[in-house]
Design a protein around this motif. Structure first.
Motif, PDB file in Angstrom:
ATOM      1  N   TYR A 105       0.884  -1.298  -0.075  1.00 39.55           N
ATOM      2  CA  TYR A 105       0.028   0.182   0.132  1.00 39.55           C
ATOM      3  C   TYR A 105       1.056   1.264   0.053  1.00 39.55           C
ATOM      4  N   VAL A 106       2.253   0.976   0.119  1.00 41.59           N
ATOM      5  CA  VAL A 106       2.918   2.432   0.322  1.00 41.59           C
ATOM      6  C   VAL A 106       3.968   2.440  -1.137  1.00 41.59           C
ATOM      7  N   LYS A 107       3.651   3.612  -1.692  1.00 45.33           N
ATOM      8  CA  LYS A 107       4.690   3.888  -2.868  1.00 45.33           C
ATOM      9  C   LYS A 107       5.865   4.342  -2.521  1.00 45.33           C
ATOM     10  N   SER A 108       6.209   5.186  -1.540  1.00 44.51           N
ATOM     11  CA  SER A 108       7.388   5.717  -1.004  1.00 44.51           C
ATOM     12  C   SER A 108       7.266   6.215   0.324  1.00 44.51           C
ATOM     13  N   ASP A 267      -7.985   4.841  -1.018  1.00 41.43           N
ATOM     14  CA  ASP A 267      -8.827   3.536  -0.763  1.00 41.43           C
ATOM     15  C   ASP A 267      -8.153   2.547   0.139  1.00 41.43           C
ATOM     16  N   VAL A 268      -7.009   2.608   0.440  1.00 37.85           N
ATOM     17  CA  VAL A 268      -6.032   1.894   0.939  1.00 37.85           C
ATOM     18  C   VAL A 268      -5.803   2.220   2.450  1.00 37.85           C
ATOM     19  N   VAL A 269      -6.253   3.199   2.891  1.00 43.70           N
ATOM     20  CA  VAL A 269      -5.859   3.959   4.127  1.00 43.70           C
ATOM     21  C   VAL A 269      -6.020   3.001   5.398  1.00 43.70           C
ATOM     22  N   ASP A 270      -7.613   2.491   5.297  1.00 47.26           N
ATOM     23  CA  ASP A 270      -7.921   1.573   6.227  1.00 47.26           C
ATOM     24  C   ASP A 270      -7.086   0.174   6.319  1.00 47.26           C
ATOM     25  N   VAL A 287      -2.912   5.764  12.626  1.00 46.67           N
ATOM     26  CA  VAL A 287      -2.555   6.411  11.494  1.00 46.67           C
ATOM     27  C   VAL A 287      -3.556   7.783  11.002  1.00 46.67           C
ATOM     28  N   THR A 288      -2.877   8.911  10.459  1.00 49.24           N
ATOM     29  CA  THR A 288      -3.541   9.956  10.353  1.00 49.24           C
ATOM     30  C   THR A 288      -3.109  10.327   8.940  1.00 49.24           C
ATOM     31  N   THR A 289      -4.290  10.825   8.095  1.00 48.78           N
ATOM     32  CA  THR A 289      -3.928  11.226   6.608  1.00 48.78           C
ATOM     33  C   THR A 289      -4.333  12.525   6.314  1.00 48.78           C
ATOM     34  N   ASN A 290      -3.936  12.993   5.130  1.00 50.46           N
ATOM     35  CA  ASN A 290      -4.236  14.442   4.454  1.00 50.46           C
ATOM     36  C   ASN A 290      -5.459  14.300   3.542  1.00 50.46           C
ATOM     37  N   LEU A 291      -6.367  13.333   3.597  1.00 47.53           N
ATOM     38  CA  LEU A 291      -7.353  13.392   2.665  1.00 47.53           C
ATOM     39  C   LEU A 291      -8.188  14.397   2.832  1.00 47.53           C
ATOM     40  N   GLU A 292      -8.448  15.074   3.800  1.00 48.56           N
ATOM     41  CA  GLU A 292      -9.567  16.470   3.772  1.00 48.56           C
ATOM     42  C   GLU A 292      -8.758  17.556   3.220  1.00 48.56           C
ATOM     43  N   THR A 293      -7.343  17.723   3.097  1.00 46.13           N
ATOM     44  CA  THR A 293      -6.719  18.548   2.565  1.00 46.13           C
ATOM     45  C   THR A 293      -6.694  18.542   0.706  1.00 46.13           C
ATOM     46  N   ILE A 294      -6.645  17.041   0.731  1.00 42.81           N
ATOM     47  CA  ILE A 294      -6.692  16.652  -0.790  1.00 42.81           C
ATOM     48  C   ILE A 294      -8.254  16.990  -1.349  1.00 42.81           C
ATOM     49  N   ASP A 295      -9.300  16.698  -0.588  1.00 43.72           N
ATOM     50  CA  ASP A 295     -10.558  17.059  -1.104  1.00 43.72           C
ATOM     51  C   ASP A 295     -10.934  18.410  -1.208  1.00 43.72           C
ATOM     52  N   ALA A 296     -10.303  19.238  -0.383  1.00 39.56           N
ATOM     53  CA  ALA A 296     -10.521  20.697  -0.140  1.00 39.56           C
ATOM     54  C   ALA A 296      -9.658  21.226  -1.687  1.00 39.56           C
ATOM     55  N   SER A 297      -8.635  20.660  -1.861  1.00 39.77           N
ATOM     56  CA  SER A 297      -7.702  21.554  -2.934  1.00 39.77           C
ATOM     57  C   SER A 297      -8.518  21.080  -4.341  1.00 39.77           C
ATOM     58  N   VAL A 298      -9.244  20.002  -4.367  1.00 40.84           N
ATOM     59  CA  VAL A 298      -9.910  19.773  -5.708  1.00 40.84           C
ATOM     60  C   VAL A 298     -11.167  19.877  -5.898  1.00 40.84           C
ATOM     61  N   SER A 299     -11.860  20.441  -4.862  1.00 47.15           N
ATOM     62  CA  SER A 299     -13.338  21.044  -4.908  1.00 47.15           C
ATOM     63  C   SER A 299     -13.525  21.870  -5.780  1.00 47.15           C
TER      64      SER A 299
END
Length: 471
Positions: A105-108, A267-270, A287-299
């Motif tokens: 699930y990890v690219k880098s 989709d692989v966060v959980d 584990v915490t993510t930046n999904l909220e930031t991503i959603d806000a940036s492309v809204s």
């Protein structure tokens, strides 16, 4: 073949009506081409911003778990228990990080190592403001005066990418195996240090560690910062490899680890979180993510894409309705022709086929013209939409290069956290094979929809009744 020839003859004979249909189709095709180009542009922007804001996962304290056993009536034991939990949870090691990163699930990934340490001949940037006496007492209670921070890669140096830190003298180290470092300008002033000087630190076991200053940086001032010195005044920046060398010399050093994992998708966060738990991640960490930031940036961009799709649907509905009405009128005007064709023995299916072929020939010719017009205007329109984003992208990248000291090594670099938005340099970039195929599918759909009236009416018409009415 006869049906095709008859269809072509009919088109020539009814030039006015077919020119009107062709003009409508051409306008629809032009609008659809531009709309699809805008849709492609929106996709390009969304991709750029998703590349900018890759799905990042971090490991932070699960304070809810830490506090769940807190007993207000037994504060001393509860505080001791929380302190033990905090100590155990903060004992994350570099080996743990590499183990967690070994996942499909990890690219880098990248990480920051940090350690507190002293020096016999360097002066600490003390806080002397009256408003910060409590913070000063906190520093005095801390036996270590300096904070050495080691990054595993340039992407890990988020403070420089965001602009919080900016190199003002010298160049950032390009070798993560060296003993080079960056120091704060306030720290440099207090200790009369410059680029090229060597500074020495000492641990509790009297082991010495030397670093060579390769650059001096400044921290951007904060409006709510009332301290005399910036937060990074006593921070020494180096590579994670140097801190690893320190740990080799003294295994008792308390090294803090702060990792960031770039996940393959949101989709692989959980699944990633569950995997870390199975690998032994402490229950007081999460584990915490930046999904909220991503959603806000492309809204906003997603809204443009939605508008384009809505406009496309409305255009097609109106176009189909207009063509349907014109075709109904056309059938009524050509009832006698239909009656003659049926009387001489042409089957209903072939009569329907002729009318569909007529419309299809006009539609395909108009689609080609409309696609050509749309192609020429789509690239300028798309680039106009991208104009502001391109400027912001270039400005972000240039600012980041300046923050890193304009080192020639970074001239062609793109950093994680900086969008890469580029102009469309050709029509193919916005109107590609996919767009043309979509346009063809739309044209065929319009032909079939608008031909429904012809098919239905032709099936109902009686040739004898039509000829009798004509006479």
């Amino acid at each position: 073949m006869y049906i095709l020839k008859n269809a072509i003859t009919s088109i020539k004979r009814n030039k006015g009506r077919n020119l009107l249909i062709g003009l409508i189709i051409m306008l629809i095709a032009s609008a659809v081409t531009v709309t699809l180009a805008i849709n492609n542009t929106a996709d390009s922007l969304i991709k750029a911003y998703k590349d900018k804001y890759q799905v990042e996962a971090s490991i932070t304290f699960n304070r809810e778990n830490m506090m769940k056993d807190f007993n207000p009536s037994d504060r001393e034991n509860s505080k001791s228990d929380i302190k033990d939990k905090f100590s155990l949870a903060s004992s994350l090691t570099e080996t743990d990080i590499k183990n967690y990163a070994d996942s499909k699930y990890v690219k880098s990934y990248y990480y920051t190592l940090s350690v507190k340490i002293n020096s016999n001949d360097l002066e600490k940037a003390e806080i002397s403001s009256n408003n910060d006496m409590s913070e000063k007492r906190k520093d005095e209670d801390d036996s270590s005066s300096f904070y050495i921070k080691g990054y595993s890669s340039y992407d890990a140096m988020s403070e420089f990418i965001s602009g919080s830190y900016k190199i003002t003298d010298g160049e950032i180290f390009t070798d993560f195996d060296s003993n080079n470092c960056l120091i704060n300008s306030e720290f440099a002033t207090i200790n009369n240090l410059k680029v090229g000087d060597t500074i020495t630190f000492v641990d509790d076991s009297n082991n010495n560690y030397q670093l060579v200053i390769s650059a001096i940086f400044e921290e951007a001032s904060s409006d709510d910062n009332k301290s005399m010195f910036s937060n990074s005044a006593n921070t020494i920046i180096t590579s994670s490899n140097f801190i690893n060398k320190m740990s080799t010399v003294n295994s008792e050093l308390k090294v803090s680890v702060n990792p960031t994992f770039i996940l393959t998708s949101k989709d692989v966060v959980d699944k990633f979180s569950s995997e870390l738990t199975s690998k032994g991640l402490d229950e007081n960490l999460m584990v915490t993510t930046n999904l909220e930031t991503i959603d806000a940036s492309v809204s906003t961009i997603s809204n443009v894409k939605t508008f384009a799709v809505t406009f496309l649907v409305i255009t097609l509905i109106i176009g189909a309705a207009v063509l349907l009405i014109i075709n109904m009128i056309n059938i009524r005007e050509r009832k006698y022709e239909i009656g003659v064709l049926r009387t001489i023995g042409m089957k209903k299916s072939k009569v329907c086929l002729q009318f569909i072929l007529e419309l299809l020939i006009v539609v395909l010719a108009s689609l080609l013209l409309g696609a050509g017009i749309g192609s020429f205007v789509s690239a300028p329109i798309s680039n106009k939409l991208l104009e502001n984003e391109i400027a912001v992208s270039k400005n972000e990248n240039n600012n980041t290069l300046e923050n890193f000291g304009k080192n020639d090594k970074f001239n062609d670099s793109k950093f994680n956290g900086v969008a890469n938005v580029e102009a469309f340099d050709s029509i193919d970039a916005t109107v590609d094979v996919k767009v043309l195929l979509e346009l063809l599918a739309i044209g065929l759909s319009l032909t079939l929809i608008s031909s429904i009236s012809a098919t239905v009416n032709i099936q109902k018409f009686s040739p004898l009744t039509i000829l009798k009415e004509r006479s």
